[in-house]
Design a protein around this motif. Sequence first.
Motif, PDB file in Angstrom:
ATOM      1  N   VAL A  65      27.642  29.350  27.669  1.00 13.88           N
ATOM      2  CA  VAL A  65      28.495  28.344  28.314  1.00 13.88           C
ATOM      3  C   VAL A  65      29.938  28.816  28.172  1.00 13.88           C
ATOM      4  O   VAL A  65      30.523  28.801  27.088  1.00 13.88           O
ATOM      5  CB  VAL A  65      28.308  26.952  27.665  1.00 13.88           C
ATOM      6  CG1 VAL A  65      29.157  25.919  28.385  1.00 13.88           C
ATOM      7  CG2 VAL A  65      26.835  26.553  27.714  1.00 13.88           C
ATOM      8  N   ARG A 106      24.095  21.763  28.435  1.00 10.55           N
ATOM      9  CA  ARG A 106      22.794  21.994  27.804  1.00 10.55           C
ATOM     10  C   ARG A 106      21.752  21.008  28.342  1.00 10.55           C
ATOM     11  O   ARG A 106      20.606  21.366  28.612  1.00 10.55           O
ATOM     12  CB  ARG A 106      22.991  21.856  26.290  1.00 10.55           C
ATOM     13  CG  ARG A 106      21.755  22.092  25.488  1.00 10.55           C
ATOM     14  CD  ARG A 106      21.189  20.765  25.009  1.00 10.55           C
ATOM     15  NE  ARG A 106      20.028  20.982  24.197  1.00 10.55           N
ATOM     16  CZ  ARG A 106      19.813  20.394  23.031  1.00 10.55           C
ATOM     17  NH1 ARG A 106      20.702  19.577  22.526  1.00 10.55           N
ATOM     18  NH2 ARG A 106      18.706  20.608  22.388  1.00 10.55           N
ATOM     19  N   ARG A 133      18.202  21.622  30.778  1.00 14.77           N
ATOM     20  CA  ARG A 133      16.872  21.038  30.570  1.00 14.77           C
ATOM     21  C   ARG A 133      16.416  20.293  31.806  1.00 14.77           C
ATOM     22  O   ARG A 133      15.292  20.452  32.270  1.00 14.77           O
ATOM     23  CB  ARG A 133      16.914  20.075  29.371  1.00 14.77           C
ATOM     24  CG  ARG A 133      17.275  20.795  28.109  1.00 14.77           C
ATOM     25  CD  ARG A 133      17.177  19.936  26.866  1.00 14.77           C
ATOM     26  NE  ARG A 133      16.778  20.840  25.790  1.00 14.77           N
ATOM     27  CZ  ARG A 133      15.853  20.569  24.910  1.00 14.77           C
ATOM     28  NH1 ARG A 133      15.223  19.439  24.917  1.00 14.77           N
ATOM     29  NH2 ARG A 133      15.531  21.441  23.981  1.00 14.77           N
ATOM     30  N   ALA A 146      16.304  24.528  26.495  1.00 15.89           N
ATOM     31  CA  ALA A 146      17.584  25.046  26.015  1.00 15.89           C
ATOM     32  C   ALA A 146      17.892  24.502  24.624  1.00 15.89           C
ATOM     33  O   ALA A 146      17.896  23.294  24.419  1.00 15.89           O
ATOM     34  CB  ALA A 146      18.677  24.640  26.992  1.00 15.89           C
ATOM     35  N   LEU A 185      20.631  24.697  21.320  1.00 20.91           N
ATOM     36  CA  LEU A 185      21.946  25.156  20.870  1.00 20.91           C
ATOM     37  C   LEU A 185      21.794  25.991  19.606  1.00 20.91           C
ATOM     38  O   LEU A 185      21.126  25.575  18.663  1.00 20.91           O
ATOM     39  CB  LEU A 185      22.839  23.945  20.556  1.00 20.91           C
ATOM     40  CG  LEU A 185      23.202  23.048  21.746  1.00 20.91           C
ATOM     41  CD1 LEU A 185      23.909  21.799  21.260  1.00 20.91           C
ATOM     42  CD2 LEU A 185      24.086  23.786  22.735  1.00 20.91           C
ATOM     43  N   TYR A 238      22.230  19.358  14.615  1.00 22.22           N
ATOM     44  CA  TYR A 238      21.775  20.329  15.628  1.00 22.22           C
ATOM     45  C   TYR A 238      20.928  21.438  14.993  1.00 22.22           C
ATOM     46  O   TYR A 238      20.024  21.967  15.608  1.00 22.22           O
ATOM     47  CB  TYR A 238      22.968  20.921  16.386  1.00 22.22           C
ATOM     48  CG  TYR A 238      23.557  19.942  17.377  1.00 22.22           C
ATOM     49  CD1 TYR A 238      22.826  19.527  18.495  1.00 22.22           C
ATOM     50  CD2 TYR A 238      24.831  19.415  17.190  1.00 22.22           C
ATOM     51  CE1 TYR A 238      23.346  18.618  19.404  1.00 22.22           C
ATOM     52  CE2 TYR A 238      25.368  18.500  18.099  1.00 22.22           C
ATOM     53  CZ  TYR A 238      24.617  18.098  19.209  1.00 22.22           C
ATOM     54  OH  TYR A 238      25.132  17.203  20.108  1.00 22.22           O
ATOM     55  N   VAL A 252      21.264  28.737  23.518  1.00 25.18           N
ATOM     56  CA  VAL A 252      22.521  28.431  24.213  1.00 25.18           C
ATOM     57  C   VAL A 252      23.690  28.768  23.301  1.00 25.18           C
ATOM     58  O   VAL A 252      23.777  28.284  22.168  1.00 25.18           O
ATOM     59  CB  VAL A 252      22.591  26.932  24.607  1.00 25.18           C
ATOM     60  CG1 VAL A 252      23.885  26.626  25.342  1.00 25.18           C
ATOM     61  CG2 VAL A 252      21.388  26.556  25.463  1.00 25.18           C
TER      62      VAL A 252
END
Length: 694
Positions: free
Chosen positions: A135, A149, A153, A160, A162, A211, A257
Amino acid sequence: MTNDISRMRNIGISAHIDSGKTTLSERILFYSKKIHAIHEVRGKDGVGATMDHMELERERGITIQSAATQVTWKDYTVNVIDTPGHVDFTIEVERSLRVLDGAILVLCAVGGVQSQSITVDRQLKRYNVPRIAFVNKCDRTGANPFKVRMQLREKLGLNAMLIQIPIGLEDKLEGVVDLIAMKAVYFDGPQGESLRYAQIPTHMEADAKKYREELLEELSTFSDDLMEKLLQEEEIPEGMIHAAIRSGTLSEKLVPVMMGSAYKFKGIQPLLDAVTHYLPDPSEVKNFALDLNNNEEKKELNSDVKNPTVALGFKLEDGQYGQLTYVRVYQGKIKKGEDLINTRSRKKFKVGRLVRMHADSMEDINEGLPGDIVALFGIECASGDTFCGGELNYAMTSMFVPAPVISLAVVPKDKKSADQMGKALNRFTKEDPTFQTFVDSESNQTIIKGMGELHLEVYIERMRREYKCEVDTGMPQVAYRETITQKAEFNYTHKKQTGGAGQFGRVAGYMEPFADGDYEFVDMIKGGTIPTEYIPSCDKGFKEAVKKGSIIGFPIVNIRCLINDGQSHPVDSSDIAFQSAAIGAFREAYNKAKPCILEPIMKVAVEGPTEFQGNIFGSINQRRGMILSSVEDGHFSRVEAEVPLSEMFGYSTTLRSLTQGKAEFTMEFERYSKVPQSVSEALVKEAAEKNKKQ
């Protein structure tokens, strides 16, 4: 440089227009010490990006031809191909993907998944290319990588995950948090060349944790060891996480990602690390060839130097030293002075000069090993030819080449230009399978065909610059088609009596609409009423007849011709007699089958500020367009519609004036569809007038 194939990567950078592909490849060259000064795509220094080496590319700030270069990153050899984003140059993307093993899908943090990203993703899926998403432009106002993100999807159906999150966004972008090492990464120095690892800022710890847990949960499906450690709440080693991401990426069930800003020198080195960690080396990709000696049986290629050579010529370029052919070696090796055979033309040739390309400069080498992308000089071949060594007669499966949808008449201004135009067209058609040219038998004009206005514009401009050839162009012409809407029978006798043997043949049957293809011939003759040797002649006659319809003279599609009766004469029947009978039968039935005209419908995506949305809707409605969806995203909106190609000429000028130059659009061919009655009448009238003039 290593000869170890596991340390080699063939990657492409593909994305929507203006997502920053070329800027990214410029940074990759800089960090891998291939270039020592950075030039911008629309640079003030007048140099332009290294990978955009055509003068035209530098002026327009777009990539037209895919450029190939090789860089070294931490003892890995990486072949990078920068591909164009414009749909008009779709063949460049196709041929690059054909030879790549992995790809970086670049997305704009503001624009997200745009129309072209969808096209590129479809191409990546067609060739089973594993990918990492990057990105870009996280420093721009309105940047939101988390939204991008979600779009990966929802719109592309990609899993995807992160593996980084940004520290600050827009003008406050400082660096990224690496969720694998759980460290903050900052890019110090005027050009981000020194990486500094530090503790994660306290206000971001909770997010990073969240995450990371999400990532590990997903990765546990790709690694049993990782799942076990996760259940026992043990520390998970970084190597294990990398291995799980790699296995998910290679199986195309996961897309890592990453994020950053190429323009602001942030996030590039971790991206290069990810390329070496997660994308496949040439030996991990299954490549097949068709054995031409064995009914095109599929054979898996093996990236072993000792096997006989198999290589694919995927792109041609005319340089100052003659024709240059870009080749990807799949098996065996290409060595200077050795003989290879072109399996399409069955011609043997000796490998003369062998070079490794870096955009438009080159270095001479002695051999190309499996996985290498090299270039050969002075070989006679076409784009997509396979070269084999030893006794092999293989063909690599060819690329998907879309059919051109727009044509233009070109007339040279003087005698010198006429000679040069011939040379230029000859070269361009060889280089680009989607660019075609022919001489119209009726008007005697040279017609060029391509994928869109920009595509043809670029070639006309190249004729002017590279061949000093001045041409006038006619009005763009749309590639219409004709078809039938109902079943109609025919029963036609062709008789001709001249001195000596005459011609005789009777063909009966019917034609009907056929949805699964352009043309199908069905033979239902019983009892030999038409002798077997003349059946192909009937097919040939019908094929001749579908080349030109009787409404406006365009090719006829979606038609099935079936023959079930006929008659022959022992002396007067011949191949030509049955061809003529079939043509006569076709014409007799065609007008009874209620023919109609079809036009190409384009999928158009317009993106611009929300305040101009009304104007954009209006401009599409005026062009017989049908709006499919419109999405508002803050101050930005995006409208998707289907519009007939004939109505899209000059649209860019109209759109600019309606939106103060702030909106842009992309279009690609979607399908053929029936034209409305009023348009059909106008086309018939126009065709009649044209015929009168001739």
